[in-house]
Write a protein that holds these residues in place. Structure first.
Motif, PDB file in Angstrom:
ATOM      1  N   LEU A  47      -2.711   0.051  -4.738  1.00  0.00           N
ATOM      2  CA  LEU A  47      -2.623   1.671  -4.139  1.00  0.00           C
ATOM      3  C   LEU A  47      -1.410   2.070  -3.982  1.00  0.00           C
ATOM      4  O   LEU A  47      -1.408   3.621  -4.100  1.00  0.00           O
ATOM      5  CB  LEU A  47      -2.847   1.707  -2.720  1.00  0.00           C
ATOM      6  N   LEU A  48      -0.276   1.359  -4.325  1.00  0.00           N
ATOM      7  CA  LEU A  48       1.109   2.279  -3.763  1.00  0.00           C
ATOM      8  C   LEU A  48       1.362   2.793  -5.965  1.00  0.00           C
ATOM      9  O   LEU A  48       1.555   3.867  -5.571  1.00  0.00           O
ATOM     10  CB  LEU A  48       2.346   1.332  -3.657  1.00  0.00           C
ATOM     11  N   LEU A  49       0.681   2.051  -6.366  1.00  0.00           N
ATOM     12  CA  LEU A  49       0.375   2.722  -7.742  1.00  0.00           C
ATOM     13  C   LEU A  49      -0.041   3.530  -8.148  1.00  0.00           C
ATOM     14  O   LEU A  49       0.235   5.355  -8.541  1.00  0.00           O
ATOM     15  CB  LEU A  49       0.056   1.460  -8.618  1.00  0.00           C
ATOM     16  N   ALA A  50      -1.250   3.746  -7.170  1.00  0.00           N
ATOM     17  CA  ALA A  50      -1.950   4.681  -7.189  1.00  0.00           C
ATOM     18  C   ALA A  50      -1.216   5.693  -7.279  1.00  0.00           C
ATOM     19  O   ALA A  50      -1.770   7.522  -7.714  1.00  0.00           O
ATOM     20  CB  ALA A  50      -3.585   4.931  -6.346  1.00  0.00           C
ATOM     21  N   THR A  84       0.307   9.202  -1.025  1.00  0.00           N
ATOM     22  CA  THR A  84       0.690   8.335  -0.141  1.00  0.00           C
ATOM     23  C   THR A  84      -0.001   8.093   1.040  1.00  0.00           C
ATOM     24  O   THR A  84      -1.292   8.408   0.896  1.00  0.00           O
ATOM     25  CB  THR A  84       1.921   9.264   0.793  1.00  0.00           C
ATOM     26  N   LEU A  85      -0.162   7.099   1.042  1.00  0.00           N
ATOM     27  CA  LEU A  85      -0.356   6.266   2.256  1.00  0.00           C
ATOM     28  C   LEU A  85      -0.594   7.019   3.736  1.00  0.00           C
ATOM     29  O   LEU A  85      -1.088   6.507   4.723  1.00  0.00           O
ATOM     30  CB  LEU A  85       0.269   4.330   2.708  1.00  0.00           C
ATOM     31  N   ALA A 170     -10.292  10.421  -5.050  1.00  0.00           N
ATOM     32  CA  ALA A 170      -9.639   9.722  -4.414  1.00  0.00           C
ATOM     33  C   ALA A 170      -9.758   8.436  -5.649  1.00  0.00           C
ATOM     34  O   ALA A 170     -10.996   8.524  -6.550  1.00  0.00           O
ATOM     35  CB  ALA A 170     -11.907   9.195  -4.097  1.00  0.00           C
ATOM     36  N   TRP A 171      -9.275   7.720  -5.000  1.00  0.00           N
ATOM     37  CA  TRP A 171      -8.729   6.396  -6.366  1.00  0.00           C
ATOM     38  C   TRP A 171      -9.880   4.913  -5.316  1.00  0.00           C
ATOM     39  O   TRP A 171      -9.854   4.373  -4.095  1.00  0.00           O
ATOM     40  CB  TRP A 171      -7.474   5.718  -5.847  1.00  0.00           C
TER      41      TRP A 171
END
Length: 255
Positions: A47-50, A84-85, A170-171
Motif C-alpha cells: 500500500l505504501l509503495l502504491a 497517502t494513507l 484506485a489501486w
C-alpha cells in the motif's frame, strides 16, 4: 502411508494439502493464524509503495534519472490520486485474521478502513459489509486490499465488471489468492488506465509465466508470493494440536 492419521500444515490455506488427495480418514489442520503478522506487514508495504511510488523511484534510479514529478511540493491528498494513507478509503475484501491484524495499522495512519465478508457487522471497531454490498463499496474505494481464500466461491471475485466500478485512481493489492482476480481483465484495466495500479503478491499460476500480460501492464508491481512463508511461532500450534490429538480431543484449524 496407510497408517497416516493426521497432517499439520503450516500454510494458512488448505489447498495444497487437499490437492494431494489424501483419504478422507486423514485429519488435516492448517497453519491459520501463523502468517497474520507477516502478510499484514507485506500488505502495508504494498500500500505504501502504491501511495508513494517507490517503484517509480527505483526505475528512475536505474536510468540515472531524477524523478522530479515525485519530489518537491506536492498536492495534499488530491481526490483523483492515491498518494497517502491519510483519509484514504481502504477496503479489505476478505475480513479474517490477517485483516484484523492489518486494519489497526491503517487506522493509525489515518485511513478510513472498511471490510467485506460473508456477513456484515462491526469487528474491533471496523465496519464490515456483506458481500452483496461489494458493488457499492468498490465505487468509493481508493485502495482495495484482497485477502480472499482460494475456492470456487471466490474465483474471479474481482472480475471485469467489478473492476469497472473502481475509481480511475484506485489501486488493487492482493495478498490472498491469485485465483480471486481475473488476471486478463486486470491487465486490460491497467493498460487502459481505468484504475490507478496494482500491487500483487499472488497469482493464478506461480511462478508467474513469462507470457503473462501482468509483467508489462502499466503501474503493476509484481511480488513473488513473499508475504507469507515465515510462520510465526508454529511450535505452539504443533504442540497444542499434538496434545489434543493424543488425547482424542478437538484440534485447532481443522479443515
Amino acid at each position: 502411508m496407510k497408517s497416516l492419521r493426521w497432517i499439520q500444515s503450516l500454510a494458512a490455506g488448505p489447498n495444497d494439502v487437499l490437492n494431494a488427495n489424501f483419504p478422507p480418514s486423514v485429519l488435516v489442520t492448517t497453519g491459520s493464524g501463523l502468517h497474520d503478522r507477516t502478510v499484514a506487514e507485506h500488505a502495508l508495504g504494498l500500500l505504501l509503495l502504491a501511495a508513494r511510488r517507490f517503484d517509480q523511484m527505483r526505475d528512475y534510479q536505474l536510468q540515472n534519472k531524477w524523478p522530479a514529478h515525485l519530489g518537491g511540493p506536492q498536492p495534499d491528498r488530491p481526490s483523483d490520486k492515491f498518494t497517502t494513507l491519510r483519509d484514504a478509503r481502504v477496503t479489505i475484501w476478505g475480513y479474517g485474521n490477517i485483516a484484523k491484524t492489518l486494519a489497526p495499522h491503517l487506522v493509525a495512519w489515518g485511513a478510513k478502513v472498511r471490510g467485506i465478508a460473508r456477513s456484515a457487522g462491526v469487528r474491533e471497531g471496523i465496519e464490515v459489509f456483506a458481500e452483496e454490498d461489494v458493488s457499492e463499496i468498490l465505487k468509493t474505494t481508493d485502495a482495495l486490499v484482497m485477502i480472499l481464500p482460494g475456492s470456487e466461491s471466490t474465483k474471479d471475485a474481482l472480475n471485469a465488471e467489478r473492476l469497472k466500478l473502481l475509481p480511475r485512481h484506485a489501486w488493487v493489492v492482493n495478498v490472498g489468492r491469485g485465483t480471486s482476480i481475473d488476471e486478463d481483465a486486470l491487465a486490460d484495466a491497467l493498460n487502459e488506465e481505468r484504475i490507478g495500479g496494482a500491487a500483487l503478491d499472488v497469482f493464478v499460476k506461480e511462478p508467474l509465466p513469462e507470457e503473462s500480460k501482468l509483467w508489462k501492464a502499466k503501474n503493476c508491481f509484481v511480488s513473488p508470493h513473499a508475504a507469507g512463508g515465515r510462520p510465526q511461532d508454529p511450535e505452539e500450534l504443533i504442540a497444542y494440536n499434538l496434545r489434543k490429538f493424543l488425547a482424542g480431543q478437538q484440534l485447532k484449524n481443522v479443515i
